[in-house]
Write a protein that holds these residues in place. Sequence first.
Motif, PDB file in Angstrom:
ATOM      1  N   GLU A 116       0.833  -1.196   0.000  1.00 18.98           N
ATOM      2  CA  GLU A 116       0.000   0.000   0.000  1.00 18.98           C
ATOM      3  C   GLU A 116       0.872   1.252   0.000  1.00 18.98           C
ATOM      4  OE1 GLU A 116      -1.983  -0.718   3.635  1.00 18.98           O
ATOM      5  OE2 GLU A 116      -3.273  -2.272   2.800  1.00 18.98           O
ATOM      6  N   SER A 117       0.488   2.206  -0.814  1.00 18.83           N
ATOM      7  CA  SER A 117       1.219   3.474  -0.835  1.00 18.83           C
ATOM      8  C   SER A 117       0.868   4.288   0.404  1.00 18.83           C
ATOM      9  CB  SER A 117       0.861   4.270  -2.097  1.00 18.83           C
ATOM     10  OG  SER A 117      -0.466   4.755  -1.992  1.00 18.83           O
ATOM     11  N   LYS A 118       1.697   5.246   0.696  1.00 18.04           N
ATOM     12  CA  LYS A 118       1.436   6.149   1.832  1.00 18.04           C
ATOM     13  C   LYS A 118       0.111   6.887   1.642  1.00 18.04           C
ATOM     14  CE  LYS A 118       5.273   5.458   4.061  1.00 18.04           C
ATOM     15  NZ  LYS A 118       5.300   4.693   5.268  1.00 18.04           N
ATOM     16  N   ILE A 119      -0.180   7.290   0.409  1.00 14.85           N
ATOM     17  CA  ILE A 119      -1.438   7.990   0.125  1.00 14.85           C
ATOM     18  C   ILE A 119      -2.622   7.056   0.382  1.00 14.85           C
ATOM     19  CG2 ILE A 119      -2.843   9.035  -1.696  1.00 14.85           C
ATOM     20  CD1 ILE A 119      -0.182  10.048  -2.914  1.00 14.85           C
ATOM     21  N   PHE A 120      -2.512   5.809  -0.063  1.00 12.95           N
ATOM     22  CA  PHE A 120      -3.571   4.831   0.175  1.00 12.95           C
ATOM     23  C   PHE A 120      -3.806   4.659   1.669  1.00 12.95           C
ATOM     24  CE2 PHE A 120      -5.091   0.560   1.014  1.00 12.95           C
ATOM     25  CZ  PHE A 120      -6.173   0.460   0.157  1.00 12.95           C
ATOM     26  N   GLU A 121      -2.741   4.473   2.421  1.00 19.75           N
ATOM     27  CA  GLU A 121      -2.863   4.288   3.871  1.00 19.75           C
ATOM     28  C   GLU A 121      -3.505   5.503   4.542  1.00 19.75           C
ATOM     29  OE1 GLU A 121       1.125   3.469   5.129  1.00 19.75           O
ATOM     30  OE2 GLU A 121       1.007   1.367   4.535  1.00 19.75           O
ATOM     31  N   ARG A 122      -3.161   6.679   4.048  1.00 21.50           N
ATOM     32  CA  ARG A 122      -3.707   7.907   4.635  1.00 21.50           C
ATOM     33  C   ARG A 122      -5.193   8.059   4.312  1.00 21.50           C
ATOM     34  NH1 ARG A 122      -0.964  12.231   1.976  1.00 21.50           N
ATOM     35  NH2 ARG A 122      -2.740  12.299   0.580  1.00 21.50           N
ATOM     36  N   GLU A 123      -5.587   7.740   3.086  1.00 18.05           N
ATOM     37  CA  GLU A 123      -6.960   7.967   2.640  1.00 18.05           C
ATOM     38  C   GLU A 123      -7.918   6.820   2.954  1.00 18.05           C
ATOM     39  OE1 GLU A 123      -8.182  10.815   1.422  1.00 18.05           O
ATOM     40  OE2 GLU A 123      -6.206  11.687   1.737  1.00 18.05           O
ATOM     41  N   LEU A 124      -7.406   5.635   3.168  1.00 21.45           N
ATOM     42  CA  LEU A 124      -8.258   4.459   3.398  1.00 21.45           C
ATOM     43  C   LEU A 124      -9.324   4.673   4.468  1.00 21.45           C
ATOM     44  CD1 LEU A 124      -8.944   1.482   2.836  1.00 21.45           C
ATOM     45  CD2 LEU A 124      -7.193   0.880   4.518  1.00 21.45           C
ATOM     46  N   PRO A 125      -9.002   5.202   5.639  1.00 22.45           N
ATOM     47  CA  PRO A 125     -10.038   5.371   6.680  1.00 22.45           C
ATOM     48  C   PRO A 125     -11.179   6.312   6.275  1.00 22.45           C
ATOM     49  CG  PRO A 125      -7.841   5.629   7.612  1.00 22.45           C
ATOM     50  CD  PRO A 125      -7.679   5.587   6.131  1.00 22.45           C
ATOM     51  N   ASN A 126     -10.950   7.144   5.256  1.00 25.37           N
ATOM     52  CA  ASN A 126     -12.003   8.026   4.763  1.00 25.37           C
ATOM     53  C   ASN A 126     -13.040   7.275   3.934  1.00 25.37           C
ATOM     54  OD1 ASN A 126     -10.852  10.385   5.888  1.00 25.37           O
ATOM     55  ND2 ASN A 126      -9.433  10.503   4.171  1.00 25.37           N
ATOM     56  N   TYR A 127     -12.710   6.041   3.523  1.00 19.21           N
ATOM     57  CA  TYR A 127     -13.573   5.283   2.626  1.00 19.21           C
ATOM     58  C   TYR A 127     -14.054   3.956   3.208  1.00 19.21           C
ATOM     59  CZ  TYR A 127     -12.025   8.695  -0.772  1.00 19.21           C
ATOM     60  OH  TYR A 127     -11.766   9.870  -1.419  1.00 19.21           O
ATOM     61  N   LEU A 128     -13.201   3.277   3.962  1.00 18.03           N
ATOM     62  CA  LEU A 128     -13.540   1.944   4.470  1.00 18.03           C
ATOM     63  C   LEU A 128     -13.158   1.818   5.933  1.00 18.03           C
ATOM     64  CD1 LEU A 128     -12.035  -0.246   1.592  1.00 18.03           C
ATOM     65  CD2 LEU A 128     -14.428   0.419   1.859  1.00 18.03           C
ATOM     66  N   ASP A 129     -14.015   1.121   6.707  1.00 17.78           N
ATOM     67  CA  ASP A 129     -13.608   0.783   8.071  1.00 17.78           C
ATOM     68  C   ASP A 129     -12.814  -0.526   8.014  1.00 17.78           C
ATOM     69  OD1 ASP A 129     -15.426  -1.406   8.077  1.00 17.78           O
ATOM     70  OD2 ASP A 129     -16.995  -0.205   9.040  1.00 17.78           O
ATOM     71  N   ASP A 130     -12.324  -1.001   9.148  1.00 18.47           N
ATOM     72  CA  ASP A 130     -11.471  -2.193   9.174  1.00 18.47           C
ATOM     73  C   ASP A 130     -12.167  -3.428   8.602  1.00 18.47           C
ATOM     74  OD1 ASP A 130      -9.372  -0.762  10.254  1.00 18.47           O
ATOM     75  OD2 ASP A 130      -9.766  -1.407  12.315  1.00 18.47           O
ATOM     76  N   ASP A 131     -13.454  -3.612   8.935  1.00 15.17           N
ATOM     77  CA  ASP A 131     -14.188  -4.772   8.428  1.00 15.17           C
ATOM     78  C   ASP A 131     -14.374  -4.703   6.916  1.00 15.17           C
ATOM     79  OD1 ASP A 131     -14.428  -5.930  10.951  1.00 15.17           O
ATOM     80  OD2 ASP A 131     -16.351  -4.955  11.348  1.00 15.17           O
ATOM     81  N   GLU A 132     -14.699  -3.524   6.409  1.00 14.97           N
ATOM     82  CA  GLU A 132     -14.875  -3.359   4.966  1.00 14.97           C
ATOM     83  C   GLU A 132     -13.559  -3.589   4.230  1.00 14.97           C
ATOM     84  OE1 GLU A 132     -18.469  -0.084   4.848  1.00 14.97           O
ATOM     85  OE2 GLU A 132     -16.422   0.600   5.282  1.00 14.97           O
ATOM     86  N   TYR A 133     -12.466  -3.116   4.814  1.00 19.93           N
ATOM     87  CA  TYR A 133     -11.158  -3.319   4.173  1.00 19.93           C
ATOM     88  C   TYR A 133     -10.778  -4.795   4.177  1.00 19.93           C
ATOM     89  CZ  TYR A 133      -6.308  -2.735   2.855  1.00 19.93           C
ATOM     90  OH  TYR A 133      -5.101  -2.823   2.214  1.00 19.93           O
ATOM     91  N   ALA A 134     -11.087  -5.504   5.251  1.00 21.51           N
ATOM     92  CA  ALA A 134     -10.835  -6.953   5.305  1.00 21.51           C
ATOM     93  C   ALA A 134     -11.641  -7.666   4.219  1.00 21.51           C
ATOM     94  CB  ALA A 134     -11.170  -7.505   6.682  1.00 21.51           C
ATOM     95  N   GLN A 135     -12.881  -7.237   4.006  1.00 18.93           N
ATOM     96  CA  GLN A 135     -13.711  -7.832   2.952  1.00 18.93           C
ATOM     97  C   GLN A 135     -13.120  -7.557   1.575  1.00 18.93           C
ATOM     98  OE1 GLN A 135     -17.678  -6.309   3.521  1.00 18.93           O
ATOM     99  NE2 GLN A 135     -18.000  -7.510   5.383  1.00 18.93           N
ATOM    100  N   LEU A 136     -12.621  -6.351   1.372  1.00 18.29           N
ATOM    101  CA  LEU A 136     -11.977  -6.005   0.102  1.00 18.29           C
ATOM    102  C   LEU A 136     -10.755  -6.888  -0.132  1.00 18.29           C
ATOM    103  CD1 LEU A 136     -11.573  -4.241  -2.410  1.00 18.29           C
ATOM    104  CD2 LEU A 136     -10.333  -2.622  -0.943  1.00 18.29           C
TER     105      LEU A 136
END
Length: 53
Positions: A6-26
């Motif tokens: 994951e890029s630094k930008i991805f890591e920074r922006e991820l919480p704005n779009y997905l919670d931990d459960d949604e990211y695990a599903q992805l």
Amino acid sequence: MFTFIESKIFERELPNYLDDDEYAQLQMFMMDHPDAGDVFAGAYYQSCQREVC
């Protein structure tokens, strides 16, 4: 085995779009469907087992 890089930008922006459960599903979806979606120029993936590294 899968490794998610994951890029630094991805890591920074991820919480704005997905919670931990949604990211695990992805991540599970990506492991189950490795050919889904577009591949970015210069990117590659290595076929792995079903374990996350």
